[in-house]
Every structure is written in C-alpha cells, then in structure tokens.
Design a protein around this motif. Structure first.
Motif, short mmCIF file in Angstrom:
data_model
loop_
_atom_site.label_atom_id
_atom_site.label_comp_id
_atom_site.label_asym_id
_atom_site.label_seq_id
_atom_site.Cartn_x
_atom_site.Cartn_y
_atom_site.Cartn_z
N SER A 42 36.79 41.90 30.63
CA SER A 42 36.12 40.60 30.74
C SER A 42 36.91 39.58 31.55
N ASN A 43 37.61 40.06 32.56
CA ASN A 43 38.35 39.17 33.46
C ASN A 43 37.43 38.86 34.64
N VAL A 44 36.71 37.76 34.55
CA VAL A 44 35.62 37.46 35.48
C VAL A 44 36.13 37.21 36.90
N GLU A 45 37.17 36.39 37.03
CA GLU A 45 37.64 36.02 38.37
C GLU A 45 38.16 37.23 39.14
N GLU A 46 38.99 38.03 38.50
CA GLU A 46 39.51 39.23 39.17
C GLU A 46 38.40 40.24 39.43
N ALA A 47 37.46 40.33 38.52
CA ALA A 47 36.33 41.24 38.70
C ALA A 47 35.51 40.84 39.91
N LYS A 48 35.33 39.54 40.13
CA LYS A 48 34.58 39.06 41.30
C LYS A 48 35.28 39.48 42.59
N GLN A 49 36.60 39.31 42.62
CA GLN A 49 37.37 39.69 43.81
C GLN A 49 37.27 41.19 44.07
N LEU A 50 37.40 41.98 43.01
CA LEU A 50 37.32 43.43 43.16
C LEU A 50 35.90 43.88 43.50
N PHE A 51 34.90 43.14 43.02
CA PHE A 51 33.52 43.46 43.39
C PHE A 51 33.32 43.31 44.89
N ILE A 52 33.82 42.21 45.44
CA ILE A 52 33.69 41.97 46.89
C ILE A 52 34.36 43.08 47.68
#
Length: 88
Positions: A42-52
C-alpha cells in the motif's frame, strides 16, 4: 549450421537479437513484479512511480513486437486497476 555466407550472418544476428530481447523481457517482468510488491504494501507514491516505469517497458516491448499489443494492454489495465484500488 548454415553453409551459405548470408545464412551464417543471419544466424549470428538472430542470436544477438535474442539475447537483447531476453534481457529486456527480464527487466520488464521485474518492473511488473516490483510494482505489485509496492502495491501490496500500500505504498501509493512508490507504486505510481513503478507503474509508470512498467508501463513504459510494456509499451516499448509491444512496439517492438516482443510481446503482443493486447498482452501489454492487459497487463497495464490490471496494474492500473490495482493502483486505483490502493489509491482510495
């Protein structure tokens, strides 16, 4: 092994291409796994970066016909759904 000079060259270029594709596919799969690990924690910010990052790799692989375009679209869609779930 081929006897004709051009066929020998083709064998060598095919092998070089295979190795490069194999390395890229490995990094692509790793990026997807890293995204899901961060999403599970549930680490949203890092997940967003890794999603990109994972999305770029999937699009690049689909553009170079390493994977089918629908395969890339399916992965991106599932990752986007997961990102939306944890963002709420």
């Amino acid at each position: 092994m081929a006897n004709i000079k051009s066929a020998k060259k083709r064998v060598l270029t095919n092998e070089t291409k295979r190795v490069k594709q194999q390395a890229f596919k490995t990094s692509m799969r790793s990026a997807i796994k890293e995204f899901y690990k961060k999403a599970d924690s549930s680490n949203v910010e890092e997940a967003k970066q890794l999603f990109i990052l994972a999305e770029k790799k999937l699009d690049k692989a689909a553009g170079k016909n390493m994977i089918h375009k629908n395969n890339a679209a399916r992965h991106i869609s599932k990752m986007q759904q997961r990102l939306n779930e944890i963002a709420q």
